[in-house]
Motif scaffolding. Structure first.
Motif, PDB file in Angstrom:
ATOM      1  N   ARG A  15      -7.135  -6.849  -4.257  1.00 16.82           N
ATOM      2  CA  ARG A  15      -7.257  -7.580  -3.215  1.00 16.82           C
ATOM      3  C   ARG A  15      -7.827  -9.073  -3.245  1.00 16.82           C
ATOM      4  O   ARG A  15      -7.418 -10.003  -2.472  1.00 16.82           O
ATOM      5  N   ALA A  16      -9.036  -9.060  -3.557  1.00 21.78           N
ATOM      6  CA  ALA A  16      -9.719 -10.382  -4.184  1.00 21.78           C
ATOM      7  C   ALA A  16      -9.042 -11.303  -4.711  1.00 21.78           C
ATOM      8  O   ALA A  16      -8.788 -12.494  -4.426  1.00 21.78           O
ATOM      9  N   ASP A  17      -8.379 -10.725  -5.967  1.00 23.07           N
ATOM     10  CA  ASP A  17      -7.439 -11.608  -6.601  1.00 23.07           C
ATOM     11  C   ASP A  17      -6.282 -12.518  -5.874  1.00 23.07           C
ATOM     12  O   ASP A  17      -6.170 -13.623  -5.822  1.00 23.07           O
ATOM     13  N   LEU A  18      -5.445 -11.574  -5.053  1.00 30.67           N
ATOM     14  CA  LEU A  18      -4.409 -12.130  -4.146  1.00 30.67           C
ATOM     15  C   LEU A  18      -5.207 -13.043  -3.089  1.00 30.67           C
ATOM     16  O   LEU A  18      -4.380 -13.937  -2.952  1.00 30.67           O
ATOM     17  N   THR A  19      -6.185 -12.650  -2.552  1.00 36.67           N
ATOM     18  CA  THR A  19      -6.494 -13.460  -1.387  1.00 36.67           C
ATOM     19  C   THR A  19      -6.873 -15.039  -1.967  1.00 36.67           C
ATOM     20  O   THR A  19      -6.962 -15.938  -1.389  1.00 36.67           O
ATOM     21  N   ARG A  20      -7.550 -14.859  -3.264  1.00 38.94           N
ATOM     22  CA  ARG A  20      -8.448 -16.082  -3.873  1.00 38.94           C
ATOM     23  C   ARG A  20      -7.095 -17.072  -4.247  1.00 38.94           C
ATOM     24  O   ARG A  20      -7.184 -18.248  -4.216  1.00 38.94           O
ATOM     25  N   SER A  21      -5.678 -16.661  -4.390  1.00 41.43           N
ATOM     26  CA  SER A  21      -4.496 -17.483  -4.670  1.00 41.43           C
ATOM     27  C   SER A  21      -4.388 -18.332  -3.561  1.00 41.43           C
ATOM     28  O   SER A  21      -3.627 -19.273  -3.568  1.00 41.43           O
ATOM     29  N   GLY A  22      -4.620 -17.883  -2.374  1.00 42.82           N
ATOM     30  CA  GLY A  22      -4.274 -18.604  -1.065  1.00 42.82           C
ATOM     31  C   GLY A  22      -2.728 -18.628  -0.701  1.00 42.82           C
ATOM     32  O   GLY A  22      -2.349 -18.898   0.338  1.00 42.82           O
ATOM     33  N   GLN A  23      -2.048 -17.512  -1.448  1.00 43.17           N
ATOM     34  CA  GLN A  23      -0.612 -17.422  -1.011  1.00 43.17           C
ATOM     35  C   GLN A  23      -0.297 -16.046  -0.310  1.00 43.17           C
ATOM     36  O   GLN A  23       1.098 -15.891   0.126  1.00 43.17           O
ATOM     37  N   PHE A  24      -1.415 -15.300  -0.012  1.00 37.26           N
ATOM     38  CA  PHE A  24      -0.900 -13.999   0.595  1.00 37.26           C
ATOM     39  C   PHE A  24      -2.052 -13.723   1.921  1.00 37.26           C
ATOM     40  O   PHE A  24      -3.084 -14.327   1.651  1.00 37.26           O
ATOM     41  N   ARG A  25      -1.252 -13.203   2.829  1.00 36.15           N
ATOM     42  CA  ARG A  25      -2.075 -12.654   4.055  1.00 36.15           C
ATOM     43  C   ARG A  25      -2.210 -11.289   3.983  1.00 36.15           C
ATOM     44  O   ARG A  25      -0.995 -10.793   3.979  1.00 36.15           O
ATOM     45  N   LEU A  26      -3.241 -10.492   3.634  1.00 41.50           N
ATOM     46  CA  LEU A  26      -3.221  -9.055   3.455  1.00 41.50           C
ATOM     47  C   LEU A  26      -3.428  -8.203   4.652  1.00 41.50           C
ATOM     48  O   LEU A  26      -4.302  -8.611   5.541  1.00 41.50           O
ATOM     49  N   ILE A  27      -2.586  -7.209   4.713  1.00 40.42           N
ATOM     50  CA  ILE A  27      -2.724  -6.219   5.976  1.00 40.42           C
ATOM     51  C   ILE A  27      -3.283  -5.172   5.450  1.00 40.42           C
ATOM     52  O   ILE A  27      -3.100  -4.417   4.389  1.00 40.42           O
ATOM     53  N   SER A  28      -4.274  -4.409   6.511  1.00 37.04           N
ATOM     54  CA  SER A  28      -5.097  -3.258   6.094  1.00 37.04           C
ATOM     55  C   SER A  28      -4.293  -1.971   5.989  1.00 37.04           C
ATOM     56  O   SER A  28      -3.068  -1.920   6.706  1.00 37.04           O
ATOM     57  N   THR A  29      -4.320  -1.006   5.042  1.00 34.08           N
ATOM     58  CA  THR A  29      -3.366   0.249   5.032  1.00 34.08           C
ATOM     59  C   THR A  29      -4.362   1.322   5.405  1.00 34.08           C
ATOM     60  O   THR A  29      -3.889   2.384   5.082  1.00 34.08           O
ATOM     61  N   SER A  30      -5.274   1.127   6.150  1.00 29.80           N
ATOM     62  CA  SER A  30      -6.336   2.062   6.629  1.00 29.80           C
ATOM     63  C   SER A  30      -5.581   3.176   7.317  1.00 29.80           C
ATOM     64  O   SER A  30      -4.840   2.790   8.257  1.00 29.80           O
ATOM     65  N   GLY A  31      -5.788   4.335   7.334  1.00 25.78           N
ATOM     66  CA  GLY A  31      -5.286   5.410   7.685  1.00 25.78           C
ATOM     67  C   GLY A  31      -3.783   5.992   7.357  1.00 25.78           C
ATOM     68  O   GLY A  31      -3.361   7.134   7.691  1.00 25.78           O
ATOM     69  N   SER A  32      -3.504   5.271   6.264  1.00 25.49           N
ATOM     70  CA  SER A  32      -2.203   5.769   5.637  1.00 25.49           C
ATOM     71  C   SER A  32      -2.505   6.351   4.228  1.00 25.49           C
ATOM     72  O   SER A  32      -3.248   5.845   3.421  1.00 25.49           O
ATOM     73  N   ASN A  33      -1.808   7.544   3.880  1.00 28.53           N
ATOM     74  CA  ASN A  33      -1.907   8.240   2.901  1.00 28.53           C
ATOM     75  C   ASN A  33      -0.645   7.856   1.873  1.00 28.53           C
ATOM     76  O   ASN A  33      -0.001   9.063   1.645  1.00 28.53           O
ATOM     77  N   LEU A  34      -0.844   6.892   1.472  1.00 30.81           N
ATOM     78  CA  LEU A  34       0.332   6.429   0.371  1.00 30.81           C
ATOM     79  C   LEU A  34       0.043   6.884  -0.773  1.00 30.81           C
ATOM     80  O   LEU A  34      -0.977   6.930  -1.165  1.00 30.81           O
ATOM     81  N   THR A  35       0.911   7.629  -1.473  1.00 29.54           N
ATOM     82  CA  THR A  35       0.744   8.069  -3.147  1.00 29.54           C
ATOM     83  C   THR A  35       2.121   7.749  -3.563  1.00 29.54           C
ATOM     84  O   THR A  35       3.173   7.325  -3.039  1.00 29.54           O
ATOM     85  N   VAL A  36       2.174   7.620  -4.928  1.00 32.33           N
ATOM     86  CA  VAL A  36       3.329   7.262  -5.587  1.00 32.33           C
ATOM     87  C   VAL A  36       4.457   8.041  -5.529  1.00 32.33           C
ATOM     88  O   VAL A  36       5.576   7.736  -5.809  1.00 32.33           O
ATOM     89  N   ASP A  37       4.194   9.413  -5.014  1.00 32.70           N
ATOM     90  CA  ASP A  37       5.337  10.270  -4.975  1.00 32.70           C
ATOM     91  C   ASP A  37       5.942  10.114  -3.337  1.00 32.70           C
ATOM     92  O   ASP A  37       6.849  10.900  -3.259  1.00 32.70           O
ATOM     93  N   THR A  38       5.207   9.726  -2.388  1.00 32.83           N
ATOM     94  CA  THR A  38       5.772   9.865  -1.086  1.00 32.83           C
ATOM     95  C   THR A  38       6.883   8.797  -0.752  1.00 32.83           C
ATOM     96  O   THR A  38       6.561   7.725  -1.199  1.00 32.83           O
ATOM     97  N   PRO A  39       8.007   8.943   0.008  1.00 32.59           N
ATOM     98  CA  PRO A  39       8.664   7.933   0.357  1.00 32.59           C
ATOM     99  C   PRO A  39       8.171   7.329   1.444  1.00 32.59           C
ATOM    100  O   PRO A  39       7.221   7.164   2.039  1.00 32.59           O
ATOM    101  N   ILE A  40       8.513   5.756   1.259  1.00 27.52           N
ATOM    102  CA  ILE A  40       7.756   4.835   2.010  1.00 27.52           C
ATOM    103  C   ILE A  40       8.579   4.417   3.373  1.00 27.52           C
ATOM    104  O   ILE A  40       9.813   4.341   3.363  1.00 27.52           O
ATOM    105  N   ALA A  41       7.955   4.515   4.404  1.00 32.37           N
ATOM    106  CA  ALA A  41       8.400   4.193   5.704  1.00 32.37           C
ATOM    107  C   ALA A  41       8.493   2.785   5.869  1.00 32.37           C
ATOM    108  O   ALA A  41       7.663   2.019   6.501  1.00 32.37           O
ATOM    109  N   TYR A  42       9.473   2.318   5.091  1.00 37.82           N
ATOM    110  CA  TYR A  42       9.910   0.613   5.150  1.00 37.82           C
ATOM    111  C   TYR A  42       9.735  -0.046   6.560  1.00 37.82           C
ATOM    112  O   TYR A  42       8.969  -1.081   6.650  1.00 37.82           O
ATOM    113  N   ASP A  43      10.433   0.490   7.353  1.00 40.47           N
ATOM    114  CA  ASP A  43      10.584  -0.110   8.837  1.00 40.47           C
ATOM    115  C   ASP A  43       9.091   0.007   9.509  1.00 40.47           C
ATOM    116  O   ASP A  43       8.752  -1.098  10.069  1.00 40.47           O
TER     117      ASP A  43
END
Length: 381
Positions: A15-43
């Motif tokens: 997070r700190a790396d991407l923020t420092r670049s000045g090119q990204f706005r980060l959105i919190s993912t709190s409350g989501s239990n994403l894992t590498v095996d779960t399908p992503i709700a892209y919409d």
């Protein structure tokens, strides 16, 4: 540490790396239990304002190592963009985080990331000088050289394996090349008078140095391997200093007071008449050229303040990158997108960074001592 803490550490660094670049706005993912095996709700992520989503898992293996799996998804194209697995010890987590941030950066922007690169600078504490090497975010500093005498002008070799610098250990300034893997070093310029301001040629074969062996400070080149093949590049009755090679290796930018005040000039390696490059303001020093050769950084003095200015060499427009009272020693990131410099804030010497468009400025680290001449290393191999 357990895998939960390891995950938090990794996420914080990315997070700190991407923020420092000045090119990204980060959105919190709190409350989501994403894992590498779960399908992503892209919409769903798209409606939350995310164009991309980076997620992953960290698992501690029985041998105490960590298995890190990372994925990057594109919510617009509704599909995966990148995915890779790393394995490492607790000590290697920081490096893995920087590598993941580099992958995210490159996949999204198309530009190579610099978060896994290193920086070097001189730290003066009391009567001691330390040449330190740290991660690109200023963290994890290691001492490459400690001396009671001044150490100045560190400069990275293009492959990142060596540093050239000036040391006063012998009672006068001598230019050394220092091999980081072995800590072995040797003098490449030890002539009578001053030997200073080393700068590497893009192929790593030569160093430009400033010598007073023939009277005033003039610019020469020597072999980076052993200091042989001394060649004089400039001939003026005044001071020529602070050389830096152009990215194509065919010319050198340098500072000279030949016009009555310090300004930046460019001269071909074959000699010839230097061409003046800076005309705005009565004081421009410390030239640094961008990796693409299109932008020149200088330290300029305006209204009593020293600020870093960026000069577009195509149309000669300038923009101020910093607003400090005493900003010094600018250095481009190897992808040209960020600039490292030394600043004074609240009476303390700090390591600072700014995006190359000047929009995002950050303090990287405040060390107990005076930070001098930070320089950004090349892409890590």
């Amino acid at each position: 540490i357990d895998s939960k803490l390891a995950f938090r550490r990794l996420a914080e660094i990315i997070r700190a790396d991407l923020t420092r670049s000045g090119q990204f706005r980060l959105i919190s993912t709190s409350g989501s239990n994403l894992t590498v095996d779960t399908p992503i709700a892209y919409d769903e992520w798209r409606t939350r304002g995310a164009d991309f989503i980076a997620y992953g898992t960290v698992v501690r293996t029985p041998d105490g190592r960590f298995e890190v799996k990372y994925r990057l998804g594109d919510t617009v194209k509704r599909g995966p963009l990148d995915g890779v697995a790393f394995s490492g010890t607790e000590k290697e987590l920081r490096r893995i985080a920087h590598q993941i941030a580099d992958r995210i950066y490159e996949k999204i922007t198309g530009i190579r990331g610099v978060f896994a690169t290193r920086i070097a600078y001189v730290l003066k504490q009391g009567n001691t000088y330390e040449l330190q090497i740290a991660d690109a975010d200023g963290q994890n500093p290691q001492v490459a050289l400690r001396s009671r005498e001044p150490v100045i002008s560190p400069s990275w070799s293009p492959d990142g394996s060596r540093l050239a610098y000036v040391s006063f250990e012998s009672g006068k300034p001598v230019v050394y090349v220092h091999h980081l893997a072995t800590s072995k070093r040797f003098p490449v310029a030890n002539y009578k008078g001053n030997n200073s301001a080393p700068a590497w040629s893009p192929d790593g074969s030569q160093l430009a140095v400033v010598l007073t062996r023939d009277g005033l400070s003039q610019i020469y080149t020597v072999s980076a391997a052993d200091g042989s093949n001394l060649r004089r590049i400039t001939r003026s009755p005044l001071i020529d200093t602070e050389p830096v090679f152009s990215p194509d290796g065919r010319s050198i930018y340098f500072t000279s007071d030949r016009s009555g005040s310090p300004q930046v000039y460019q001269v071909g390696l074959d000699g010839g008449e230097p061409r003046r490059v800076t005309f705005n303001g009565g004081y421009n020093i410390s030239p640094r050229i961008s990796p693409d050769g299109k932008t020149l950084l200088t330290v300029t003095r305006r209204d009593g303040s020293y600020r870093i200015v960026s000069l577009n060499l195509t149309n000669n427009t300038e923009s101020f990158l910093t607003g400090g009272r005493d900003d010094q020693s600018p250095s481009f990131a190897p992808n040209g997108m960020q600039v490292l410099y030394a600043a004074v804030q609240g009476g303390r010497s700090v390591l600072a960074g700014v995006s190359s468009d000047g929009r995002v400025r950050q303090t990287l680290s405040i060390l107990n001592g005076e930070i001098r001449e930070p320089t950004w290393g090349p892409f890590s191999k």
